[in-house]
Design a protein around this motif. Structure first.
Motif, PDB file in Angstrom:
ATOM      1  N   GLU A 218       0.741  -0.568   0.171  1.00 34.91           N
ATOM      2  CA  GLU A 218       0.007   0.125  -0.075  1.00 34.91           C
ATOM      3  C   GLU A 218       0.509   1.392   0.124  1.00 34.91           C
ATOM      4  OE1 GLU A 218      -0.159  -1.939   2.411  1.00 34.91           O
ATOM      5  OE2 GLU A 218       0.717  -1.762   4.665  1.00 34.91           O
ATOM      6  N   THR A 222      -0.106   3.758  -3.637  1.00 29.39           N
ATOM      7  CA  THR A 222      -0.488   4.644  -3.018  1.00 29.39           C
ATOM      8  C   THR A 222       0.253   6.170  -3.618  1.00 29.39           C
ATOM      9  OG1 THR A 222      -1.671   4.370  -0.430  1.00 29.39           O
ATOM     10  CG2 THR A 222      -0.446   6.310  -0.832  1.00 29.39           C
TER      11      THR A 222
ATOM     12  N   LYS B 259      -4.534   4.749   0.987  1.00 26.35           N
ATOM     13  CA  LYS B 259      -3.983   4.063   1.670  1.00 26.35           C
ATOM     14  C   LYS B 259      -4.544   2.709   2.801  1.00 26.35           C
ATOM     15  CE  LYS B 259       0.615   5.549   2.232  1.00 26.35           C
ATOM     16  NZ  LYS B 259       1.859   6.126   2.795  1.00 26.35           N
ATOM     17  N   LEU B 262      -6.229   0.259   0.495  1.00 24.07           N
ATOM     18  CA  LEU B 262      -5.443  -0.970   0.351  1.00 24.07           C
ATOM     19  C   LEU B 262      -4.483  -1.794   0.849  1.00 24.07           C
ATOM     20  CD1 LEU B 262      -2.689   1.349  -2.200  1.00 24.07           C
ATOM     21  CD2 LEU B 262      -5.277   0.119  -3.007  1.00 24.07           C
TER      22      LEU B 262
END
Lengths: 276, 276
Positions: A218, A222, B259, B262
């Motif tokens: 992540e 991101t 984030k 995810l």
């Protein structure tokens, strides 16, 4: 060639393993000293790996998160060897390359690349130098790129086991990648958590294939998504339009048109497969 | 057991191959007489396969397109053996089963199932009885289902090599499948033809994985999509909402929330993987 790899995560350590096997002198660095030690013990990198070895290196590969690239150059370019080539493996290019151009020493070269390979895992322990085999290696040129430097990266691509090398501009790269790589990660993660009531038992190959990359890093993604925001939003909207078209054809029960869309997809996919 | 398989396409012929190997007496039928002849020559089915052999069969497996199931029953149920079990492999259930219930002879049983396995190919020549290994086998029960008949299908699932058998209602089946199987095919085909300007060269594992099933059988899937229209539209809309959420987070540059999404996807995917 004497190569210095900065960052020994999944990608950096896989590069190190393969390039050492191919006979290059490979130095490495990682901010996690335990990882650095392991890489030395595993003989992935030279046992005298210290940051000062940048001074001896013909090729410096920055295998760190995109946001760390500029900082690394600012902090360490005083150690770069005159005439050396610096490259990175970042998944988005344009913003980062513009910044690099502003700060880079004039007596070294920069030529970015993107290895189109990965694993849904992260870190040194996940290294797997077989992942490059058969895949695409993208070289991101600009108007000042020297043919000589392109040849160096092509040789690295060959040594790593990539099947094909392609040369494109940073703008082409980022537009294309937004669709083929970033959108696919958006889709996989959205599919994975879009319906909390689904039963695991009703999944088959298709759900498994489409969510494999939902096992995502992540932090990295991101960063990648936001650094290519405009292109990614464009890609999402192209995809949304297509999904809406399917939905409309279902609502109006237009089986002929639905079938035509599926035929188009099938033919494109077969062409894609044959083109590999 | 004496088994009669109607339809010797990708699935029917793979069933025939495996069930013959397992020692069952397998008769088969296909409207394409060349296919029927091949299946006899390849020893997938008994060489005296004629439609009249329905009279001897304890289990009849309808491996035809969903729209053909009711017609087949109407035309041939006079040949079904008293007490025999009829099943089908159709990818959607509720509408079809309601019709079957209205017309089926009372001295035979019907118990539907769905093998969660496939190949992005079609037809007899694509048969591959290894495709079932490790996959899910769904049995679609109703309030009248006899435990005895469930046991028969479980035995078939074992013989075919499926890993797990699950029992659910037709409503649960169709709602779940809309998301895990039909939506995934909508996504793959939409992704495949959503952007005609993309370069093949900029594709990697993720695009390849997500478009594998875009090599689709358009006749079958148009039928499946339309026969489960309401559930599929619901699934598409759930997915659209999630995609829109990602887009909004990109537009507002909300990296924290992005984030978090995810991370959620990653955890769900890891859980899914461990649950296999």
């Amino acid at each position: 060639m004497t190569i210095f790899i900065v960052g020994l995560g999944l990608m950096g350590s896989s590069y190190a393993e393969r390039l050492s096997q191919k006979g290059h002198t490979v130095y490495g660095f990682d901010s996690d000293l335990k990882v650095l030690e392991k890489a030395i013990n595993d003989k992935l990198i030279n046992n005298d790996s210290r940051i000062e070895k940048l001074k001896l290196s013909d090729l410096i590969i920055l295998a760190v998160y995109p946001s760390k690239i500029v900082d690394f150059i600012i902090n360490y370019q005083k150690l770069f060897k005159k005439g050396s080539l610096i490259t990175d493996i970042s998944g988005t290019k344009e913003n980062m390359l513009n910044k690099v151009e502003d700060i880079l020493r004039e007596d070294v070269s920069y030529l970015s690349h993107h290895p189109m390979a990965g694993r849904a895992k992260r870190g040194y322990e996940s290294k797997d130098s077989s992942m490059f085999k058969g895949n695409n290696f993208l070289i991101v040129k600009n108007k000042n790129t020297l043919r000589y430097n392109i040849e160096i990266l092509k040789r690295i691509a060959d040594d790593l086991g990539f099947k094909k090398t392609h040369i494109l501009t940073s703008d082409e790269h980022d537009k294309n990648i937004a669709y083929t790589s970033q959108l696919t990660h958006i889709i996989a993660t959205a599919l994975m958590c879009g319906n909390e009531k689904i039963l695991n038992e009703t999944t088959g190959d298709s759900f498994r294939d489409l969510t494999r990359i939902a096992n995502i890093n992540e932090d990295l993604w991101t960063e990648l998504f936001l650094s290519n925001k405009k292109n990614l939003i464009d890609s999402i909207e192209q995809f949304e339009k297509k999904i809406k078209l399917y939905k409309d054809l279902l609502i109006t029960k237009d089986s002929n048109q639905l079938k035509k869309e599926l035929i188009k997809a099938r033919k494109l996919r077969v062409k894609f497969e044959n083109n590999k």
